[in-house]
Design a protein around this motif. Structure first.
Motif, PDB file in Angstrom:
ATOM      1  N   TYR A   1       3.678 -15.029   0.569  1.00 53.31           N
ATOM      2  CA  TYR A   1       3.776 -14.413  -0.754  1.00 53.31           C
ATOM      3  C   TYR A   1       3.490 -12.939  -0.550  1.00 53.31           C
ATOM      4  N   ALA A   2       4.510 -12.113  -0.718  1.00 51.69           N
ATOM      5  CA  ALA A   2       4.380 -10.701  -0.372  1.00 51.69           C
ATOM      6  C   ALA A   2       4.745  -9.822  -1.552  1.00 51.69           C
ATOM      7  N   GLN A   3       3.941  -8.775  -1.754  1.00 53.52           N
ATOM      8  CA  GLN A   3       4.298  -7.780  -2.750  1.00 53.52           C
ATOM      9  C   GLN A   3       5.684  -7.235  -2.388  1.00 53.52           C
ATOM     10  N   TRP A   4       6.480  -6.916  -3.391  1.00 49.07           N
ATOM     11  CA  TRP A   4       7.898  -6.648  -3.186  1.00 49.07           C
ATOM     12  C   TRP A   4       8.174  -5.596  -2.122  1.00 49.07           C
ATOM     13  N   GLU A   5       7.319  -4.569  -2.022  1.00 50.77           N
ATOM     14  CA  GLU A   5       7.555  -3.520  -1.025  1.00 50.77           C
ATOM     15  C   GLU A   5       7.569  -4.079   0.396  1.00 50.77           C
ATOM     16  N   ILE A   6       6.747  -5.078   0.626  1.00 50.19           N
ATOM     17  CA  ILE A   6       6.688  -5.729   1.940  1.00 50.19           C
ATOM     18  C   ILE A   6       7.816  -6.750   2.071  1.00 50.19           C
ATOM     19  N   ALA A   7       8.047  -7.488   0.990  1.00 51.44           N
ATOM     20  CA  ALA A   7       9.079  -8.532   1.012  1.00 51.44           C
ATOM     21  C   ALA A   7      10.457  -7.961   1.340  1.00 51.44           C
ATOM     22  N   ARG A   8      10.717  -6.736   0.910  1.00 52.93           N
ATOM     23  CA  ARG A   8      12.025  -6.123   1.198  1.00 52.93           C
ATOM     24  C   ARG A   8      12.259  -6.039   2.702  1.00 52.93           C
TER      25      ARG A   8
ATOM     26  N   PHE B   1       0.855  -1.190   0.000  1.00 50.89           N
ATOM     27  CA  PHE B   1       0.000   0.000   0.000  1.00 50.89           C
ATOM     28  C   PHE B   1       0.890   1.238   0.000  1.00 50.89           C
ATOM     29  N   GLY B   2       0.829   2.005  -1.098  1.00 45.83           N
ATOM     30  CA  GLY B   2       1.632   3.212  -1.181  1.00 45.83           C
ATOM     31  C   GLY B   2       3.116   2.898  -1.361  1.00 45.83           C
ATOM     32  N   ASN B   3       3.918   3.947  -1.322  1.00 47.16           N
ATOM     33  CA  ASN B   3       5.373   3.830  -1.478  1.00 47.16           C
ATOM     34  C   ASN B   3       5.986   5.200  -1.192  1.00 47.16           C
TER      35      ASN B   3
ATOM     36  N   GLN C   1       2.068   7.636  -4.283  1.00 49.20           N
ATOM     37  CA  GLN C   1       0.758   7.445  -4.910  1.00 49.20           C
ATOM     38  C   GLN C   1      -0.219   8.405  -4.238  1.00 49.20           C
ATOM     39  N   ALA C   2      -0.643   9.417  -4.979  1.00 45.19           N
ATOM     40  CA  ALA C   2      -1.463  10.480  -4.377  1.00 45.19           C
ATOM     41  C   ALA C   2      -2.712   9.948  -3.704  1.00 45.19           C
ATOM     42  N   TRP C   3      -3.318   8.914  -4.265  1.00 45.36           N
ATOM     43  CA  TRP C   3      -4.580   8.400  -3.699  1.00 45.36           C
ATOM     44  C   TRP C   3      -4.380   7.636  -2.400  1.00 45.36           C
ATOM     45  N   THR C   4      -3.123   7.351  -2.027  1.00 40.04           N
ATOM     46  CA  THR C   4      -2.875   6.663  -0.763  1.00 40.04           C
ATOM     47  C   THR C   4      -2.363   7.600   0.328  1.00 40.04           C
ATOM     48  N   ARG C   5      -2.483   8.922   0.113  1.00 40.08           N
ATOM     49  CA  ARG C   5      -1.993   9.876   1.116  1.00 40.08           C
ATOM     50  C   ARG C   5      -3.052  10.259   2.140  1.00 40.08           C
ATOM     51  N   ARG C   6      -4.317  10.185   1.746  1.00 44.67           N
ATOM     52  CA  ARG C   6      -5.410  10.622   2.637  1.00 44.67           C
ATOM     53  C   ARG C   6      -6.550   9.623   2.565  1.00 44.67           C
ATOM     54  N   ARG C   7      -7.219   9.465   3.706  1.00 50.98           N
ATOM     55  CA  ARG C   7      -8.278   8.459   3.766  1.00 50.98           C
ATOM     56  C   ARG C   7      -9.467   8.809   2.883  1.00 50.98           C
ATOM     57  N   ASP C   8      -9.876  10.071   2.863  1.00 50.10           N
ATOM     58  CA  ASP C   8     -11.052  10.427   2.063  1.00 50.10           C
ATOM     59  C   ASP C   8     -10.795  10.168   0.578  1.00 50.10           C
ATOM     60  N   LEU C   9      -9.583  10.471   0.101  1.00 50.44           N
ATOM     61  CA  LEU C   9      -9.264  10.212  -1.300  1.00 50.44           C
ATOM     62  C   LEU C   9      -9.168   8.720  -1.585  1.00 50.44           C
ATOM     63  N   TYR C  10      -8.550   7.996  -0.662  1.00 54.88           N
ATOM     64  CA  TYR C  10      -8.383   6.564  -0.924  1.00 54.88           C
ATOM     65  C   TYR C  10      -9.722   5.830  -0.954  1.00 54.88           C
ATOM     66  N   LEU C  11     -10.622   6.167  -0.060  1.00 51.46           N
ATOM     67  CA  LEU C  11     -11.898   5.460  -0.040  1.00 51.46           C
ATOM     68  C   LEU C  11     -12.655   5.625  -1.353  1.00 51.46           C
ATOM     69  N   VAL C  12     -12.592   6.819  -1.932  1.00 50.11           N
ATOM     70  CA  VAL C  12     -13.208   7.013  -3.248  1.00 50.11           C
ATOM     71  C   VAL C  12     -12.509   6.131  -4.281  1.00 50.11           C
ATOM     72  N   HIS C  13     -11.180   6.130  -4.253  1.00 53.42           N
ATOM     73  CA  HIS C  13     -10.405   5.290  -5.171  1.00 53.42           C
ATOM     74  C   HIS C  13     -10.816   3.824  -5.031  1.00 53.42           C
ATOM     75  N   ASP C  14     -10.940   3.347  -3.796  1.00 55.57           N
ATOM     76  CA  ASP C  14     -11.252   1.942  -3.569  1.00 55.57           C
ATOM     77  C   ASP C  14     -12.677   1.616  -3.998  1.00 55.57           C
ATOM     78  N   MET C  15     -13.605   2.534  -3.753  1.00 51.93           N
ATOM     79  CA  MET C  15     -14.986   2.295  -4.189  1.00 51.93           C
ATOM     80  C   MET C  15     -15.079   2.205  -5.704  1.00 51.93           C
ATOM     81  N   VAL C  16     -14.322   3.055  -6.394  1.00 51.61           N
ATOM     82  CA  VAL C  16     -14.296   2.982  -7.861  1.00 51.61           C
ATOM     83  C   VAL C  16     -13.766   1.616  -8.301  1.00 51.61           C
ATOM     84  N   ALA C  17     -12.705   1.144  -7.655  1.00 56.82           N
ATOM     85  CA  ALA C  17     -12.137  -0.158  -7.998  1.00 56.82           C
ATOM     86  C   ALA C  17     -13.134  -1.280  -7.737  1.00 56.82           C
TER      87      ALA C  17
END
Length: 261
Positions: free
Chosen positions: A130-137, A89-91, A228-244
């Motif tokens: 099995y971890a996405q690379w950011e976590i695996a590091r 999640f994010g980077n 990732q701009a959409w992972t900086r704030r909760r209000d923005l991310y929730l909209v992003h996730d609902m769209v997904a």
């Protein structure tokens, strides 16, 4: 606007704007507003908005309620799981600069927190991860954890990096699990709090039984410096996730309604 519609609109606005409500445990959320009451209000408001079309409103309400008002994945006890799946999640932007299309972003603090969560789970169940690379590091550098498969981004011949989506990560994990001696098995899914439900759903959509681990708290603090701009704030991310969520739902509903195209 009728009083019913004003009441529903106010409830929707309050729910989307108030992190405390969205972050509450299911029992706490029920205390604030009963699910039955919410469904009835939504049905009445949407029926009125659709010109009295109660049939369509009745079909839409459970979908809207699931996407917009339910942020908790289904859980299972740790003893049920055969492997762990951890979604990033994010980077953070590359520390040394350079062309971001060809230089890997830094994993960032949220992914370190997710790695810490994986470590807590692995201390209780000895199963493959099995971890996405950011976590695996972090699982490697911080914990020296064995039996970890890192799901890496795709790097083209010219060095251009393509980062995998949540579904892309799940697809890669499925290919690994198809080769597991005991079959695919059941996934213990680790993900960021507001991403967690979709992580479980996406894993299941890739034909892997999946649940969140019962009794395990996952990270939920946003990184305002995320690349990732959409992972900086909760209000923005929730909209992003609902769209997904809605994008996947749209595909499923069309396929169900018209299986032959």
């Amino acid at each position: 606007m009728t009083m019913q519609r004003r009441d529903f609109a106010a409830a929707l606005t309050a729910a989307l704007a108030a992190p405390a409500v969205l972050g509450a445990a299911p029992a706490q959320a029920d205390e604030r507003r009963g699910e039955g009451d919410l469904s009835r209000d939504m049905l009445a408001a949407l029926t009125a908005e659709l010109g009295g079309d109660r049939h369509t409103a009745k079909a839409l309400v459970p979908l809207l309620q699931d996407v917009g008002f339910d942020w908790h994945p289904e859980t299972a006890p740790l003893k049920k799981f055969d492997f762990v799946v951890a979604y990033g999640f994010g980077n953070r932007p590359p520390a040394g600069g350079g062309d971001p299309a060809k230089v890997l972003f830094e994993p960032g603090p949220v992914n370190e927190a997710l790695a810490d969560t994986v470590a807590r789970v692995r201390s209780r169940i000895d199963v493959p991860v099995y971890a996405q690379w950011e976590i695996a590091r972090f699982l490697d550098s911080k914990y020296g954890m064995r039996d970890v498969t890192s799901i890496e981004p795709v790097i083209a011949a010219d060095g251009t990096i393509t980062y995998l989506s949540t579904d892309g990560v799940a697809a890669q994990i499925l290919e690994h699990r198809k080769k597991a001696p005991g079959g695919v098995g059941t996934a213990c899914v680790i993900g960021f709090r507001d991403h967690h439900k979709r992580c479980v759903q996406t894993t299941r959509d890739r034909a892997m039984p999946a649940y969140a681990p019962a009794g395990i708290t996952v990270p939920g603090t946003y990184d305002p410096e995320s690349g990732q701009a959409w992972t900086r704030r909760r209000d923005l991310y929730l909209v992003h996730d609902m769209v997904a969520q809605l994008t996947v739902l749209r595909t499923k509903l069309i396929a169900q309604a018209y299986p032959n195209g």
